[in-house]
Design an enzyme around this catalytic site. Structure first.
Site, PDB file in Angstrom:
ATOM      1  N   TRP A 571      40.932  38.205  32.283  1.00 33.41           N
ATOM      2  CA  TRP A 571      41.166  38.724  33.638  1.00 33.41           C
ATOM      3  C   TRP A 571      41.880  37.716  34.516  1.00 33.41           C
ATOM      4  O   TRP A 571      41.380  36.601  34.729  1.00 33.41           O
ATOM      5  CB  TRP A 571      39.820  39.090  34.258  1.00 33.41           C
ATOM      6  CG  TRP A 571      39.849  39.715  35.619  1.00 33.41           C
ATOM      7  CD1 TRP A 571      40.358  40.928  35.962  1.00 33.41           C
ATOM      8  CD2 TRP A 571      39.278  39.164  36.822  1.00 33.41           C
ATOM      9  NE1 TRP A 571      40.149  41.172  37.298  1.00 33.41           N
ATOM     10  CE2 TRP A 571      39.479  40.115  37.848  1.00 33.41           C
ATOM     11  CE3 TRP A 571      38.607  37.978  37.117  1.00 33.41           C
ATOM     12  CZ2 TRP A 571      39.044  39.903  39.160  1.00 33.41           C
ATOM     13  CZ3 TRP A 571      38.171  37.762  38.423  1.00 33.41           C
ATOM     14  CH2 TRP A 571      38.390  38.715  39.431  1.00 33.41           C
ATOM     15  N   GLU A 627      44.571  47.107  33.564  1.00 32.90           N
ATOM     16  CA  GLU A 627      45.284  47.371  34.800  1.00 32.90           C
ATOM     17  C   GLU A 627      46.416  46.364  34.918  1.00 32.90           C
ATOM     18  O   GLU A 627      46.230  45.179  34.617  1.00 32.90           O
ATOM     19  CB  GLU A 627      44.365  47.221  36.018  1.00 32.90           C
ATOM     20  CG  GLU A 627      43.379  48.350  36.167  1.00 32.90           C
ATOM     21  CD  GLU A 627      42.498  48.147  37.390  1.00 32.90           C
ATOM     22  OE1 GLU A 627      41.872  49.124  37.806  1.00 32.90           O
ATOM     23  OE2 GLU A 627      42.438  47.013  37.912  1.00 32.90           O
TER      24      GLU A 627
END
Length: 730
Positions: A571, A627
């Site tokens: 992330w 994403e």
């Protein structure tokens, strides 16, 4: 995921009293001698020799059959062995990793032993010296004194005592380390590991105290693990906040039963569960108070080896947003209700039912899973998981803590513990270096060089050099989301191209100086075959930014063949502290160069360029959640030559065979909502490259996709957050 709502004094030397003096002269002489001795330096204390060979790379001239490989002679297990072909000569050779001062070799023979053999040593593996030779070997356990400095040690069998081959339970080489102290294994687990039994007073109060500290401490330094001894606990509601692990200490979940709940909700964030990260529940049985346990989480929140004797609700109270998670090796007797969960992956489990799905619900090896019906409802189901091996875990054997390392399963379906004691190896804690806050990378590497595994206790660890995991079958296990931060731009951890390393349960947090990589599995060009004993990466998370500015060019590189990546969240931060398009620059998330790599539960988000790049052959991914970076300032910032944007998941054009199931990519370009992304996925059009159940989504119309994969699939449009899907490719 976004802030917005998106669906580890020598005692004095006693001097014997002098005999009674026979005269003054004797007294004077004694005094003079004593004075002279006092001027001489005390002899240096000699450290005990260290077992150097255990788990190190080992090869042999031959093996009798598939169950007696060379590694069986250096694994510390007297139930496994190496045995050779039935001929002379034969040899077994271990690589200690670096030249060391040798002291002795211990040979633990099985019934088939050598009457004549040599012990040979080498610095370079090419030129050999004989340090011991005998023609009268007696079998059993033989201890051979040796000396000299060498990296490679070999038993050269010359004459067999039986018609069979040479057979060693263990081949153990002892010697000195680099002169530093010998590090002990085992010991206490520190103040932030809370070990409970049913008679422990104030369990609920302690759970509540830690939850109050950790409920909203998304980027804090608190780290905790609650470990419950086997037994029954009544009336507990264990609310689990950030960096908190709760686990039972039995071999099976049913050994430790809560008549109560293990709860994650989202009250701290106004009912929005999209930021409920970094926590875990493992190895417990639950009888939920109201019949259903609530586990409203998003990324980096594993639910492993759990038995819920009721239902499981994956959404927050009020059914606010939640954004994906992971269940493995668990049994839920009742129904799983994902409700508002946007995507979820469940592996090797049993469920009583499954109620719905939003965008992407993926299952492999799950008894009771719904059949494939993607995209409506969005279920993708594989009957079995091709290869799996469960995460190592602490357990109690009597009063002794050990780490259980589960065995590999092929084509698994259902839980690993359904039929009694699970298969695997139980390793005493004294074979682990218990890492505590303040430990340096030099000390950690010294422990690894001694042949110890690593158990990181809850805490934050700064390392100024790379942690080098060079020995086969090494376990690196974190408790309470132990966090490793590389200083000065080093790579946090690097694994050699060896068999069976297990990395599990920790977080790597990028430092402010750019690291070229944060985690490397195998060196560049790795080519060894690890199919029989792969390296596993499980509940290992990587973060760039969020807790402060951090940078890394590529977060995780997988070079070793046959690696299993089982639940990771890689992330680049989109909120917290130290984030911004250049502030936490991180171009690439995961790069796979090894062949036959399997990813089960791959979560990778927000990288400046490619989130995942795959160069190895025969790669497989079961469930991918992504994403794209929110904070791209404009279209030019993400432009990839003539292509608009970098794919979330790219298979290189050189690859001939690749397959994926249940993959989704979402865009939320909130800085510039006019950004267009050509596609979420990019792959060569070849018969061996296949994808099943693909989707792209524009979240609220903040940016749009032109296609799903390559130039195939309808564009997203508008603000309705409706996926564009492809059932199969090509």
């Amino acid at each position: 995921m976004p802030a917005v709502g998106i669906p580890v004094a020598t005692p004095p030397h006693g001097r014997r009293p002098a005999a009674a003096c026979r005269g003054i002269a004797a007294t004077v002489v004694t005094a003079l001698v004593a004075a002279l001795l006092a001027l001489l330096p005390a002899p240096a204390a000699q450290a005990a020799p260290v077992l150097l060979s255990q788990g190190k790379p080992v090869i042999a001239s031959s093996q009798e059959n598939g169950g007696t490989a060379a590694a069986g002679a250096v694994d510390g297990d007297l139930g496994t062995r190496w045995s050779s072909a039935f001929s002379d000569p034969q040899w077994l050779q271990v690589d200690l990793g670096a030249p060391v001062a040798l002291e002795r070799v211990e040979l633990r023979w099985e019934a088939a032993y050598a009457t004549a053999y040599r012990i040979e040593t080498s610095v370079d593996g090419a030129t050999w010296s004989t340090v011991h030779s005998t023609t009268t070997g007696a079998g059993g356990t033989e201890t051979v004194a040796v000396s000299g400095t060498a990296r490679h040690v070999r038993m050269q069998g010359l004459t067999r005592a039986t018609p069979y081959g040479y057979s060693l339970w263990e081949f153990q080489v002892y010697g000195a380390t680099d002169g530093g102290p010998v590090l002990p294994g085992g010991g206490d687990l520190g103040p932030n590991v809370h070990i409970m039994d049913p008679s422990t007073p104030g369990i609920q109060a302690k759970l509540d105290q830690v939850f109050q500290q950790q409920e909203s401490a998304q980027f804090g330094n608190g780290r905790h693990a609650f470990l419950f001894k086997p037994g029954t606990y009544n009336g507990l509601n264990a609310q689990i906040g950030f960096y908190t692990q709760i686990a039972g200490l039995g071999l099976r979940p049913d050994d430790t039963t809560f008549n109560g709940d293990v709860t994650v909700d989202a009250g701290w964030f106004n009912g929005n569960a999209t930021q409920n990260f970094w926590r875990s529940a493992e190895n417990l049985a639950l009888n939920p108070v109201n019949g259903t346990n609530r586990w409203a989480v998003s990324q980096a929140a594993s639910f492993r080896r759990m038995h819920v004797k009721g239902g499981l609700n994956l959404a927050p109270s009020g059914y606010g947003w939640a954004s994906g998670g992971y269940i493995a090796d668990s049994k839920i007797d009742g129904t799983v209700g994902p409700y508002s969960q946007q995507q979820w992956y469940t592996r090797d489990s049993t469920v009583g039912g499954w109620t719905n799905g939003v965008w992407n619900m993926t299952f492999s090896g799950v008894e009771g899973a719904p059949v494939t019906s993607f995209p409506d409802p969005p279920y993708t189901t594989l009957d079995t998981t091709p290869i799996s091996r469960e995460k190592p875990f602490l357990h109690l054997d009597g009063n002794e803590l050990k780490v259980f390392a589960p065995a590999k399963r092929t084509n698994a379906r259902g839980v690993s513990w359904a039929n009694g004691t699970p298969q695997g190896e139980s390793i005493p804690l004294d074979r682990f270096y218990v890492v505590k806050p303040g430990a340096t990378a030099a000390t950690i590497n010294a422990a690894l060089a001694q042949g110890l595994h690593l158990l990181f206790t809850p805490g934050v660890y700064h390392v100024d050099r790379t942690i080098e995991v060079d020995r086969a079958d090494t376990i690196v296990l974190g408790l309470g989301l132990a966090t490793i931060i590389p200083d000065n731009g080093v790579t946090a951890m690097r694994v050699a191209d060896v068999d069976g390393v297990r990395l599990a349960g920790f977080l790597i947090d990028a430092g402010p100086v750019n690291s070229p990589t944060l985690l490397e599995i195998g060196p560049q060009g790795a080519s060894a075959d690890h199919a029989a004993n792969p390296t596993t990466v499980q509940d290992v998370y990587i973060r760039i930014g969020g807790a402060g500015a951090g940078k890394a060019t590529t977060s995780m590189v997988v070079n070793s063949d046959d690696t299993i990546v089982d639940h990771t969240w890689v992330w680049r931060a989109d909120h917290g502290e130290g984030w911004g398009w250049e502030t936490n620059r991180a171009d690439y998330g995961v790069r796979v160069n090894g062949d036959d790599v399997l990813a089960t539960g791959l979560f990778v988000e927000h990288f400046n360029k490619y989130d995942v790049e795959w160069y190895g052959e025969r790669g497989r991914t079961i469930f991918f959640q992504n994403e794209k970076a929110y904070d791209a300032p404009n279209q030019a910032a993400i432009q990839n030559g003539l292509t608009k944007g970098y794919a979330a998941y790219r298979v290189d054009d050189s690859v001939d065979v690749h397959e994926g199931w249940g993959l989704g990519s979402y865009c939320y370009y909130n800085v510039d909502p006019t950004i267009r992304q050509d596609h979420g996925f990019k792959a060569p059009v070849k018969p061996g490259v296949k994808f099943h159940s693909l989707l792209v989504v524009s979240l609220g119309g903040n940016g749009q996709y032109e296609h799903v994969i390559n130039d195939i699939g309808s564009p997203t449009s508008g603000t309705a957050t409706i996926p564009s899907t492809i059932v199969s490719f090509p």
